[in-house]
Design a protein around this motif. Sequence first.
Motif, PDB file in Angstrom:
ATOM      1  N   VAL A 157      -8.053   6.512   5.054  1.00 54.04           N
ATOM      2  CA  VAL A 157      -7.563   7.346   6.073  1.00 54.04           C
ATOM      3  C   VAL A 157      -8.573   7.009   7.341  1.00 54.04           C
ATOM      4  O   VAL A 157      -9.615   7.324   7.407  1.00 54.04           O
ATOM      5  N   GLY A 158      -7.759   6.553   8.427  1.00 55.44           N
ATOM      6  CA  GLY A 158      -8.613   6.454   9.756  1.00 55.44           C
ATOM      7  C   GLY A 158      -7.664   5.998  10.850  1.00 55.44           C
ATOM      8  O   GLY A 158      -6.300   5.676  10.552  1.00 55.44           O
ATOM      9  N   ASP A 159      -7.967   5.657  11.925  1.00 56.79           N
ATOM     10  CA  ASP A 159      -7.077   4.858  12.849  1.00 56.79           C
ATOM     11  C   ASP A 159      -7.020   3.263  12.365  1.00 56.79           C
ATOM     12  O   ASP A 159      -7.729   2.795  11.595  1.00 56.79           O
ATOM     13  N   ALA A 160      -6.085   2.743  13.235  1.00 56.92           N
ATOM     14  CA  ALA A 160      -5.814   1.523  12.886  1.00 56.92           C
ATOM     15  C   ALA A 160      -6.816   0.439  12.529  1.00 56.92           C
ATOM     16  O   ALA A 160      -6.985  -0.450  11.513  1.00 56.92           O
ATOM     17  N   SER A 161      -7.782   0.476  13.667  1.00 53.96           N
ATOM     18  CA  SER A 161      -8.780  -0.255  13.567  1.00 53.96           C
ATOM     19  C   SER A 161      -9.812  -0.063  12.281  1.00 53.96           C
ATOM     20  O   SER A 161     -10.305  -1.113  11.936  1.00 53.96           O
ATOM     21  N   VAL A 182      -5.657   0.369  -1.837  1.00 53.56           N
ATOM     22  CA  VAL A 182      -4.339   0.280  -2.484  1.00 53.56           C
ATOM     23  C   VAL A 182      -3.419   0.841  -1.396  1.00 53.56           C
ATOM     24  O   VAL A 182      -2.004   0.429  -1.312  1.00 53.56           O
ATOM     25  N   ALA A 183      -3.850   1.737  -0.319  1.00 52.59           N
ATOM     26  CA  ALA A 183      -2.856   2.037   0.690  1.00 52.59           C
ATOM     27  C   ALA A 183      -3.439   2.615   1.840  1.00 52.59           C
ATOM     28  O   ALA A 183      -4.789   2.870   1.812  1.00 52.59           O
ATOM     29  N   ALA A 184      -2.879   3.243   2.832  1.00 47.77           N
ATOM     30  CA  ALA A 184      -3.523   3.726   4.110  1.00 47.77           C
ATOM     31  C   ALA A 184      -2.563   4.751   4.698  1.00 47.77           C
ATOM     32  O   ALA A 184      -1.348   5.039   4.460  1.00 47.77           O
ATOM     33  N   VAL A 185      -3.340   5.767   5.279  1.00 49.85           N
ATOM     34  CA  VAL A 185      -2.788   6.826   6.155  1.00 49.85           C
ATOM     35  C   VAL A 185      -3.407   6.613   7.341  1.00 49.85           C
ATOM     36  O   VAL A 185      -4.690   6.756   7.551  1.00 49.85           O
ATOM     37  N   THR A 186      -2.614   6.218   8.589  1.00 52.96           N
ATOM     38  CA  THR A 186      -3.272   6.129   9.809  1.00 52.96           C
ATOM     39  C   THR A 186      -3.314   7.410  10.501  1.00 52.96           C
ATOM     40  O   THR A 186      -2.413   8.105  10.463  1.00 52.96           O
ATOM     41  N   VAL A 187      -4.026   7.304  11.629  1.00 51.05           N
ATOM     42  CA  VAL A 187      -4.207   8.238  12.650  1.00 51.05           C
ATOM     43  C   VAL A 187      -3.573   7.774  13.947  1.00 51.05           C
ATOM     44  O   VAL A 187      -4.134   6.930  14.516  1.00 51.05           O
ATOM     45  N   GLY A 188      -2.724   8.317  14.489  1.00 52.87           N
ATOM     46  CA  GLY A 188      -1.882   7.733  15.790  1.00 52.87           C
ATOM     47  C   GLY A 188      -0.771   6.740  15.271  1.00 52.87           C
ATOM     48  O   GLY A 188      -0.581   6.594  14.306  1.00 52.87           O
ATOM     49  N   ALA A 189      -0.341   6.223  16.452  1.00 53.53           N
ATOM     50  CA  ALA A 189       0.893   5.176  16.464  1.00 53.53           C
ATOM     51  C   ALA A 189       0.493   4.020  16.019  1.00 53.53           C
ATOM     52  O   ALA A 189       1.436   3.292  15.527  1.00 53.53           O
ATOM     53  N   ALA A 190      -0.684   3.297  16.017  1.00 52.97           N
ATOM     54  CA  ALA A 190      -1.091   2.132  16.150  1.00 52.97           C
ATOM     55  C   ALA A 190      -0.943   1.588  14.595  1.00 52.97           C
ATOM     56  O   ALA A 190      -1.147   2.045  13.645  1.00 52.97           O
ATOM     57  N   GLU A 191      -0.517   0.186  14.504  1.00 49.89           N
ATOM     58  CA  GLU A 191      -0.190  -0.275  13.381  1.00 49.89           C
ATOM     59  C   GLU A 191      -1.485  -1.125  12.782  1.00 49.89           C
ATOM     60  O   GLU A 191      -2.168  -1.929  13.647  1.00 49.89           O
ATOM     61  N   PRO A 192      -1.955  -1.114  11.814  1.00 51.07           N
ATOM     62  CA  PRO A 192      -3.056  -1.979  10.992  1.00 51.07           C
ATOM     63  C   PRO A 192      -2.675  -3.339  10.864  1.00 51.07           C
ATOM     64  O   PRO A 192      -1.304  -3.588  10.574  1.00 51.07           O
ATOM     65  N   HIS A 194      -3.949  -5.575   8.482  1.00 52.82           N
ATOM     66  CA  HIS A 194      -3.883  -5.588   7.335  1.00 52.82           C
ATOM     67  C   HIS A 194      -2.435  -5.293   6.579  1.00 52.82           C
ATOM     68  O   HIS A 194      -1.850  -4.146   6.934  1.00 52.82           O
ATOM     69  N   GLN A 195      -1.927  -6.165   5.687  1.00 51.04           N
ATOM     70  CA  GLN A 195      -0.559  -5.752   4.935  1.00 51.04           C
ATOM     71  C   GLN A 195      -0.964  -4.796   3.587  1.00 51.04           C
ATOM     72  O   GLN A 195      -0.789  -5.142   2.599  1.00 51.04           O
ATOM     73  N   LEU A 196      -1.350  -3.592   4.362  1.00 45.84           N
ATOM     74  CA  LEU A 196      -1.408  -2.289   3.497  1.00 45.84           C
ATOM     75  C   LEU A 196       0.013  -1.400   3.418  1.00 45.84           C
ATOM     76  O   LEU A 196       0.207  -1.395   4.688  1.00 45.84           O
ATOM     77  N   PRO A 197       0.245  -0.949   2.370  1.00 40.55           N
ATOM     78  CA  PRO A 197       1.334   0.275   2.593  1.00 40.55           C
ATOM     79  C   PRO A 197       0.649   1.290   3.417  1.00 40.55           C
ATOM     80  O   PRO A 197      -0.236   1.881   3.061  1.00 40.55           O
ATOM     81  N   VAL A 198       1.397   1.706   4.351  1.00 37.95           N
ATOM     82  CA  VAL A 198       0.993   2.905   5.174  1.00 37.95           C
ATOM     83  C   VAL A 198       2.092   3.982   4.552  1.00 37.95           C
ATOM     84  O   VAL A 198       3.171   4.194   4.862  1.00 37.95           O
ATOM     85  N   THR A 199       1.514   4.980   3.901  1.00 40.49           N
ATOM     86  CA  THR A 199       2.110   5.959   3.338  1.00 40.49           C
ATOM     87  C   THR A 199       2.497   7.174   4.292  1.00 40.49           C
ATOM     88  O   THR A 199       3.476   7.947   3.771  1.00 40.49           O
ATOM     89  N   GLY A 200       1.872   7.319   5.418  1.00 40.34           N
ATOM     90  CA  GLY A 200       2.093   8.252   6.389  1.00 40.34           C
ATOM     91  C   GLY A 200       1.183   8.181   7.634  1.00 40.34           C
ATOM     92  O   GLY A 200       0.248   7.304   7.743  1.00 40.34           O
ATOM     93  N   ARG A 201       1.383   9.113   8.369  1.00 42.28           N
ATOM     94  CA  ARG A 201       0.564   9.031   9.851  1.00 42.28           C
ATOM     95  C   ARG A 201       0.296  10.590  10.158  1.00 42.28           C
ATOM     96  O   ARG A 201       0.971  11.225   9.990  1.00 42.28           O
ATOM     97  N   LEU A 202      -0.928  10.699  10.575  1.00 34.95           N
ATOM     98  CA  LEU A 202      -1.242  11.859  10.996  1.00 34.95           C
ATOM     99  C   LEU A 202      -1.395  11.942  12.605  1.00 34.95           C
ATOM    100  O   LEU A 202      -1.504  10.869  13.507  1.00 34.95           O
TER     101      LEU A 202
END
Length: 486
Positions: A157-161, A182-192, A194-202
């Motif tokens: 969980v964190g911003d894309a960078s 195994v997956a990520a939850v990003t903060v904000g609209a930026a895209e990571p 790495h080809q990780l499944p993004v399960t949601g955004r904060l």
Amino acid sequence: MTALEQLWRAPTAQRDLTGHVLPGRRPSHWRTSFAVLTETAAMAAPAWAVLSARGQPVALPTAALAALAWAGVRAVRGRFTAGPQGSTAGATAVIGDWLVLVGLLAVAWAVAGDAVDPTVALVSAAPGGVVTATVTWAVRRRARAAHRRPALRVLVVGDASDVDTVAGALGPRAQSEGYAVVAAVTVGAAEPEHQLPVTGRLRADGTDDDVSTVLAGAYAYDADLVLVAPGPLLRGDRLRRLGWGLHDGGVALCVLSALTGTATARIRPASVAGMTLLHVAPPLRRGPQPALKAALDRSGALAGLLLLAPLLLVVALGVRLSSRGPVFHRQIRHGRHDRPFTMWKFRTMVVDAESRKAELTMANEGDGPLFKMRRDPRVTGIGRALRRLSIDELPQLFNVLRGDMSLVGPRPPLPEEAAEYDDRERRRLAVKPGLTGLWQVSGRSDLSWKESVSLDLWYVDNWSVSTDMGLLARTVRAVTDGRGAY
């Protein structure tokens, strides 16, 4: 239900928590006790037998002291405990433990004077102690392999960078140590990237339900651990409330620290006025450990030169007869505090190698200020063999004996390399350069410039005598493997 409870309550979806155990497992105390007793007995018995046969007056106390010191060294260095995956140090670490023991007994002998001569006992006890330690390690490793847990499944969980940073660091090597992103939850609209499944955004403003979003991702990917990388948009009370919800939801929480490249032994947590502080001890520059390192460097270099004298003579003769030119190659290198010194090596190239370097600039395979070529045409036939086994570096024992270098340390740079250093890279010169180091046991020339600098900076900040002993032991395996030596 209060407004605060509504803010951090867990989602209604439940999961079976019985199959998800937090990192680690119950220690097998009987296996640990058996290993300690076995190794102690294997060290004490032959030492006592030899000392008694030689008529030493204090054979039993001396043997007991050596055995207890061996068990103490092994315990302090964590050989009887397991890491996140139940892994302990490999068989080569036994050699490092043995070197530490030799140093301790040498100090004890100097204090005791002529009361006992432990030399013969030390040599006779070596096979029993080292072999037994290696065998017990292999047995424990096999037993752990039968009950090994899979890598911990991590949701970042964190911003894309920050997500990219964690995903890059916790790659295949980290999975073998117990972690798999195994997956990520990003903060904000930026895209990571790495080809990780993004399960949601904060949301950046923190107005949505962070707990529900993160727990939904953790449950969907069966994550054992949520690793939060704090940032400007995720810190303070928002991070605290997320922690409440994760713990109530049965998911472990880990918070990434901004302190990178700092050994955990130098960090001491403290709580002051409701704040969590991390006290960071300064790198070792003064005191008993640097003095002991200097003594071990000089004595180790002298012992190495005496023991390896026949090999050095044979290699010198081979270099002299195999190609035209001197036996030794002398280079100006920069040492501690950017001071130049003359470094010695066996010559592995043709005599006019330096003048031909400009012709090969386009074939340079290295990045940064280093020049690297896997198949450098300037290297002689015998030079390739010497480089692969690192025998060409042995004359640097003279540099260690003179005090220009250390047995363990960063790679000594050429003047033109040091001239290109920025402030960060120049910190490599805060300690003496080494005959071997982290760069040697981690791939040598196969490493990128950035990786080499990171390893050297870690050593500069976190070295200790114990670390040096471990690196000397690992060097034996690295030299035998030959990876990255060209």
